[in-house]
Design an enzyme around this catalytic site. Sequence first.
Site, PDB file in Angstrom:
ATOM      1  N   ARG A   1      43.687  73.953  65.629  1.00 49.80           N
ATOM      2  CA  ARG A   1      43.980  75.381  65.437  1.00 49.80           C
ATOM      3  C   ARG A   1      44.377  75.631  63.988  1.00 49.80           C
ATOM      4  O   ARG A   1      44.721  74.692  63.255  1.00 49.80           O
ATOM      5  CB  ARG A   1      45.173  75.811  66.312  1.00 49.80           C
ATOM      6  CG  ARG A   1      44.885  75.829  67.776  1.00 49.80           C
ATOM      7  CD  ARG A   1      45.986  76.530  68.562  1.00 49.80           C
ATOM      8  NE  ARG A   1      47.161  75.718  68.775  1.00 49.80           N
ATOM      9  CZ  ARG A   1      48.403  76.059  68.411  1.00 49.80           C
ATOM     10  NH1 ARG A   1      48.637  77.188  67.781  1.00 49.80           N
ATOM     11  NH2 ARG A   1      49.423  75.253  68.654  1.00 49.80           N
TER      12      ARG A   1
ATOM     13  N   ASP B   1      50.805  63.192  69.828  1.00 49.30           N
ATOM     14  CA  ASP B   1      52.070  63.799  69.416  1.00 49.30           C
ATOM     15  C   ASP B   1      52.527  63.030  68.188  1.00 49.30           C
ATOM     16  O   ASP B   1      52.837  61.830  68.277  1.00 49.30           O
ATOM     17  CB  ASP B   1      53.102  63.688  70.550  1.00 49.30           C
ATOM     18  CG  ASP B   1      54.423  64.346  70.176  1.00 49.30           C
ATOM     19  OD1 ASP B   1      54.606  64.702  68.981  1.00 49.30           O
ATOM     20  OD2 ASP B   1      55.273  64.498  71.059  1.00 49.30           O
ATOM     21  N   VAL B   2      52.570  63.682  67.033  1.00 45.46           N
ATOM     22  CA  VAL B   2      52.901  62.957  65.799  1.00 45.46           C
ATOM     23  C   VAL B   2      54.351  62.466  65.783  1.00 45.46           C
ATOM     24  O   VAL B   2      54.718  61.649  64.939  1.00 45.46           O
ATOM     25  CB  VAL B   2      52.620  63.767  64.513  1.00 45.46           C
ATOM     26  CG1 VAL B   2      51.152  63.881  64.232  1.00 45.46           C
ATOM     27  CG2 VAL B   2      53.298  65.107  64.527  1.00 45.46           C
TER      28      VAL B   2
ATOM     29  N   TYR C   1      63.045  73.124  59.277  1.00 46.82           N
ATOM     30  CA  TYR C   1      61.659  73.184  58.798  1.00 46.82           C
ATOM     31  C   TYR C   1      61.632  73.085  57.265  1.00 46.82           C
ATOM     32  O   TYR C   1      60.883  72.284  56.699  1.00 46.82           O
ATOM     33  CB  TYR C   1      61.021  74.488  59.268  1.00 46.82           C
ATOM     34  CG  TYR C   1      59.598  74.698  58.799  1.00 46.82           C
ATOM     35  CD1 TYR C   1      58.527  74.130  59.483  1.00 46.82           C
ATOM     36  CD2 TYR C   1      59.321  75.486  57.677  1.00 46.82           C
ATOM     37  CE1 TYR C   1      57.221  74.330  59.056  1.00 46.82           C
ATOM     38  CE2 TYR C   1      58.028  75.689  57.244  1.00 46.82           C
ATOM     39  CZ  TYR C   1      56.976  75.106  57.934  1.00 46.82           C
ATOM     40  OH  TYR C   1      55.679  75.307  57.497  1.00 46.82           O
TER      41      TYR C   1
HETATM   42  P1  NAP Z   1      49.464  76.143  64.212  1.00 45.62           P
HETATM   43  O1  NAP Z   1      48.512  77.265  64.180  1.00 45.62           O
HETATM   44  O2  NAP Z   1      50.731  76.261  64.994  1.00 45.62           O
HETATM   45  O3  NAP Z   1      48.673  74.825  64.712  1.00 45.62           O
HETATM   46  C1  NAP Z   1      49.417  73.648  64.843  1.00 45.62           C
HETATM   47  C2  NAP Z   1      48.491  72.487  65.121  1.00 45.62           C
HETATM   48  O4  NAP Z   1      49.288  71.301  65.124  1.00 45.62           O
HETATM   49  C3  NAP Z   1      47.837  72.547  66.486  1.00 45.62           C
HETATM   50  O5  NAP Z   1      46.631  71.810  66.421  1.00 45.62           O
HETATM   51  C4  NAP Z   1      48.858  71.818  67.373  1.00 45.62           C
HETATM   52  O6  NAP Z   1      48.294  71.266  68.577  1.00 45.62           O
HETATM   53  C5  NAP Z   1      49.304  70.717  66.430  1.00 45.62           C
HETATM   54  N1  NAP Z   1      50.645  70.206  66.677  1.00 45.62           N
HETATM   55  C6  NAP Z   1      51.798  70.879  66.770  1.00 45.62           C
HETATM   56  N2  NAP Z   1      52.819  70.032  66.989  1.00 45.62           N
HETATM   57  C7  NAP Z   1      52.294  68.795  67.033  1.00 45.62           C
HETATM   58  C8  NAP Z   1      52.817  67.512  67.272  1.00 45.62           C
HETATM   59  N3  NAP Z   1      54.117  67.305  67.505  1.00 45.62           N
HETATM   60  N4  NAP Z   1      51.965  66.461  67.250  1.00 45.62           N
HETATM   61  C9  NAP Z   1      50.658  66.650  67.029  1.00 45.62           C
HETATM   62  N5  NAP Z   1      50.087  67.848  66.814  1.00 45.62           N
HETATM   63  C10 NAP Z   1      50.905  68.901  66.841  1.00 45.62           C
HETATM   64  O7  NAP Z   1      49.931  75.724  62.752  1.00 45.62           O
HETATM   65  P2  NAP Z   1      49.388  76.186  61.301  1.00 45.62           P
HETATM   66  O8  NAP Z   1      49.990  77.484  60.978  1.00 45.62           O
HETATM   67  O9  NAP Z   1      47.942  76.000  61.209  1.00 45.62           O
HETATM   68  O10 NAP Z   1      50.158  75.116  60.380  1.00 45.62           O
HETATM   69  C11 NAP Z   1      49.522  73.951  59.901  1.00 45.62           C
HETATM   70  C12 NAP Z   1      50.368  73.386  58.782  1.00 45.62           C
HETATM   71  O11 NAP Z   1      50.552  74.358  57.763  1.00 45.62           O
HETATM   72  C13 NAP Z   1      51.769  72.941  59.209  1.00 45.62           C
HETATM   73  O12 NAP Z   1      52.126  71.775  58.510  1.00 45.62           O
HETATM   74  C14 NAP Z   1      52.635  74.092  58.751  1.00 45.62           C
HETATM   75  O13 NAP Z   1      53.968  73.701  58.530  1.00 45.62           O
HETATM   76  C15 NAP Z   1      51.935  74.472  57.476  1.00 45.62           C
HETATM   77  N6  NAP Z   1      52.237  75.835  57.030  1.00 45.62           N
HETATM   78  C16 NAP Z   1      51.906  76.899  57.817  1.00 45.62           C
HETATM   79  C17 NAP Z   1      52.221  78.185  57.366  1.00 45.62           C
HETATM   80  C18 NAP Z   1      51.893  79.425  58.171  1.00 45.62           C
HETATM   81  O14 NAP Z   1      52.354  80.507  57.813  1.00 45.62           O
HETATM   82  N7  NAP Z   1      51.085  79.334  59.214  1.00 45.62           N
HETATM   83  C19 NAP Z   1      52.889  78.349  56.141  1.00 45.62           C
HETATM   84  C20 NAP Z   1      53.205  77.226  55.388  1.00 45.62           C
HETATM   85  C21 NAP Z   1      52.875  75.973  55.837  1.00 45.62           C
HETATM   86  P3  NAP Z   1      48.265  72.152  69.949  1.00 45.62           P
HETATM   87  O15 NAP Z   1      47.236  73.207  69.729  1.00 45.62           O
HETATM   88  O16 NAP Z   1      47.862  71.180  71.022  1.00 45.62           O
HETATM   89  O17 NAP Z   1      49.634  72.715  70.113  1.00 45.62           O
END
Ligand code: NAP
Length: 255
Positions: free
Chosen positions: A17, A64-65, A160
Amino acid sequence: MNFNFSGKKVLITGGSRGIGKACALLFAEHGATVIITYRSNIDEATRTLSELGDRNDHRAFQLDVADADAIEELFAELTSIYCRIDIVVNNAAIFTEHKIAEVDYREWQTRWNDTIAANLTGAANVCYMAGRHMIKKRGGKIVNVSSRGAFRGEPNHPAYGASKAGLNAMSQSMAQYLAPYNITVGVVAPGFVETDMAADVLGGPAGDGIRAQSPLNRVAQPDEVARAVAIFASEGTEYMTGGIIDINGASYLRS
Ligand code: NAP
């Protein structure tokens, strides 16, 4: 952009995702074989896998990481299937609220432990496994997905912010340690990105204010982050190792 990942095998944690999915689509579009992991949402992972197409042997694995043994088992399985992994993107993370005035002490500790276990220790364990594998293969590229929150503060999500500051420091230590083995480590640090993780905040009363933090008056799209990941993962950008690329639309500037 003119990327070429033909013949490369790329592991992306949390690739089902959001930003991880955008990375998966970009790498697959430019010739790579992509391995995505997901924590529990198998439907989304299956959908993403089908979107990657059947040109290469793309696969999805549950992981699960926060589970150190599961990371070791995944690498054992991957190296038996693919022989070598060239690029690893540490993207999976959790983002949970725990305001000091609102949570009890027990919940406070749970949030800290869970967040550090997934976002920092989990990423460090993936770096260990990837590093050991890449040392044997005499090279590789690791890209870690951090956050603007590491620099700007996360008052409602302090674990976080701390996990991402730790991720930056860990990545830079790894960049120094792994460079003699021809392994690079880069970090991308997005501000808010339009994904599920940020959906509640961006869709709520704070959304317009967050968009206005950038003079572009918007947040990032996942593919804008994916392109920065791909730059670190490309041949010819090795001297960027240890660097942190901000992707925040000038919402938080540091020099
Ligand atoms: P997201 O839409 O919530 O997607 C999270 C992904 O990580 C999903 O594939 C989920 O799997 C997986 N995941 C969650 N917890 C996990 C765990 N414990 N072990 C393995 N997989 C896990 O997240 P995103 O917004 O794309 O974020 C991706 C990265 O960007 C993260 O490092 C986040 O901190 C960083 N980031 C995001 C934002 C933002 O605004 N979105 C801003 C700054 C940085 P499931 O689908 O099975 O749950």
